[in-house]
Scaffold this motif. Sequence first.
Motif, PDB file in Angstrom:
ATOM      1  N   LEU A   1       0.555  -1.461   0.465  1.00  0.00           N
ATOM      2  CA  LEU A   1      -0.025  -0.022  -0.215  1.00  0.00           C
ATOM      3  C   LEU A   1       0.351   1.142  -0.167  1.00  0.00           C
ATOM      4  CD1 LEU A   1      -2.219   1.080   0.256  1.00  0.00           C
ATOM      5  CD2 LEU A   1      -2.349   1.298   2.747  1.00  0.00           C
ATOM      6  N   GLU A   2       0.748   2.204  -1.148  1.00  0.00           N
ATOM      7  CA  GLU A   2       1.635   3.228  -1.083  1.00  0.00           C
ATOM      8  C   GLU A   2       0.111   4.875  -0.881  1.00  0.00           C
ATOM      9  OE1 GLU A   2       4.268   4.687  -4.161  1.00  0.00           O
ATOM     10  OE2 GLU A   2       5.660   2.815  -3.803  1.00  0.00           O
ATOM     11  N   SER A   3      -0.635   4.651  -0.350  1.00  0.00           N
ATOM     12  CA  SER A   3      -1.809   5.676  -0.303  1.00  0.00           C
ATOM     13  C   SER A   3      -1.350   6.102   1.074  1.00  0.00           C
ATOM     14  CB  SER A   3      -2.980   5.260  -0.740  1.00  0.00           C
ATOM     15  OG  SER A   3      -3.462   4.816  -1.403  1.00  0.00           O
ATOM     16  N   THR A   4      -1.344   7.344   1.341  1.00  0.00           N
ATOM     17  CA  THR A   4      -1.223   8.408   2.593  1.00  0.00           C
ATOM     18  C   THR A   4      -2.730   7.985   3.510  1.00  0.00           C
ATOM     19  OG1 THR A   4      -0.060   9.765   1.476  1.00  0.00           O
ATOM     20  CG2 THR A   4      -1.035  10.571   3.597  1.00  0.00           C
ATOM     21  N   THR A   5      -2.005   6.925   4.367  1.00  0.00           N
ATOM     22  CA  THR A   5      -3.055   7.248   5.389  1.00  0.00           C
ATOM     23  C   THR A   5      -3.070   7.224   6.711  1.00  0.00           C
ATOM     24  OG1 THR A   5      -4.869   5.257   5.767  1.00  0.00           O
ATOM     25  CG2 THR A   5      -2.893   4.642   5.461  1.00  0.00           C
ATOM     26  N   TYR A   6      -3.841   6.615   7.982  1.00  0.00           N
ATOM     27  CA  TYR A   6      -3.774   6.593   9.055  1.00  0.00           C
ATOM     28  C   TYR A   6      -2.593   5.295   9.688  1.00  0.00           C
ATOM     29  CZ  TYR A   6      -8.006   4.175   9.998  1.00  0.00           C
ATOM     30  OH  TYR A   6      -8.976   3.154   9.954  1.00  0.00           O
ATOM     31  N   PRO A   7      -1.859   5.665  10.859  1.00  0.00           N
ATOM     32  CA  PRO A   7      -0.873   4.090  11.668  1.00  0.00           C
ATOM     33  C   PRO A   7      -2.069   3.163  11.535  1.00  0.00           C
ATOM     34  CG  PRO A   7      -0.758   6.074  12.346  1.00  0.00           C
ATOM     35  CD  PRO A   7      -1.738   6.581  12.190  1.00  0.00           C
ATOM     36  N   GLY A   8      -2.646   1.855  10.940  1.00  0.00           N
ATOM     37  CA  GLY A   8      -2.931   0.576  11.316  1.00  0.00           C
ATOM     38  C   GLY A   8      -3.845   0.630  10.248  1.00  0.00           C
ATOM     39  N   THR A   9      -3.816   0.880   9.107  1.00  0.00           N
ATOM     40  CA  THR A   9      -4.575   0.600   8.005  1.00  0.00           C
ATOM     41  C   THR A   9      -4.160  -0.478   7.490  1.00  0.00           C
ATOM     42  OG1 THR A   9      -4.793   3.277   7.594  1.00  0.00           O
ATOM     43  CG2 THR A   9      -5.184   1.361   5.868  1.00  0.00           C
TER      44      THR A   9
END
Length: 422
Positions: free
Chosen positions: A121-129
């Motif tokens: 996964l490279e999409s920016t997201t919150y920790p834990g995604t």
Amino acid sequence: MSTENNFDFDLGVVGLGYVGLPLAVQSANSKLKVIGYDVNEIRVSEINKGQSPIEDISNSELETALATFEATTEQQKLSMCENIVISVPTPLTDYQPDLSYVISAARTVGENLVKNQVIILESTTYPGTTLEVLIPNLERYSNMKAGDDFFVGYSPERIDPGNEIWKFKNTPKVVSGINEKSLLKIKKFYESIIDEVVIVNGTKEAEMVKLLENTYRHVNIALINELAMLCKMLDIDIWEVVDAAKTKPFGFQSFRPGPGVGGHCIPVDPEYLSFKTRQIGKPVRFVELAQEINNSMPSYVITRCSELMNANEKVLNKSRILIMGVAYKKDISDTRESPAKDVISGLLDKNANVSYLDPFVENLNINGEEITKIETDSNLSDFDLIIIHTPHSEFKNINFENISSLIFDTTGSEFIKNAERI
Ligand SMILES: NC(=O)c1ccc[n+]([C@@H]2O[C@H](COP(=O)([O-])OP(=O)(O)OC[C@H]3O[C@@H](n4cnc5c(N)ncnc54)[C@H](O)[C@@H]3O)[C@@H](O)[C@H]2O)c1
């Protein structure tokens, strides 16, 4: 690259936007066999014709890459890829993180998953995604076990659209995996396309790296914006202060004031961080203060413009105003979250007639109203006020001293001498 399972493609990229397309093109140019899967049929067809939808990839670069790269809307082709990178949008919807694109991409990948594939996964997201959202969906739709049957990790994207120095290949890439085997495979993949790979042990840490980087920018931009407003009240030239401070060779990184923050990252990513910390009952106080300050900048710009006009016996009502540059940063066409939209919306509310000039942006719709586009060779003295919003390089060719309109410059551009600055 050698392929354990004899996959037809080294890489499948899911989502061919600002992040996914450069990854696909760069990988193809590093002699990898690549497919790019996207749900947008028009985009896929344009890419296959060699028409790049983003400035960072020229048509000729894309043409070259098409020797070993093809875009597709056929999701079954993902089962032929050794590595799959997901780079789909992670926007805010109703001020909340919206992972619907990630979930939908995970389902598509899961339905086509085969043993030994590597999913990143490279999409920016919150920790834990990766652990809490991506993997459960991949396992659910594939009936396979992450870490055993297939491998998973997270790698934040650091692309800086328009940056001529730090490109995809020479920007170090942070990588992580959910177990050692995943990490080794992911490291090997990125080492085949990027000069320097930086390992962090957990996917949560890798997800947090991106949020730290962008929150750092967000907070520092807010600091300089607040100081700009205070310096104005104290009759201090903030631009002179910043230029002098940045001569310090250590311990100081310079940020410049501006009309607010825009783009897909800086205004959005800190919200992902706040969302996560609120789950443990803790707001990120720095983020919230920074948001308050940066979000107030468009109305500050309008107030300053109104004062400038007032001092020159003009009013905003029915005035002709030109916004120069509406993209969120220089030399690109991206207007997502651009503060120019809030500035224009505020001016329209005050009954001003607003036009824009931006060589990169073909059309602009604000609150359902189509904003008139002006060409660079128009008579710029026809306007009561010009607001310089984005410092596109092309504006350097304009002789601003020949323009009789009032000018308000939010960019501190050195080549504009006859402007009131933010
Ligand atoms: N733009 C940047 O500068 C930048 C920088 C770093 C990180 N990011 C992050 O990278 C991610 C992607 O951003 P972007 O700017 O490339 O987005 P984008 O909107 O430019 O591109 C996303 C692409 O994904 C496609 N898509 C959407 N759902 C899909 C699905 N289910 N399956 C296949 N394709 C799908 C869209 O059609 C679009 O072409 C976001 O999480 C963003 O925060 C962006």
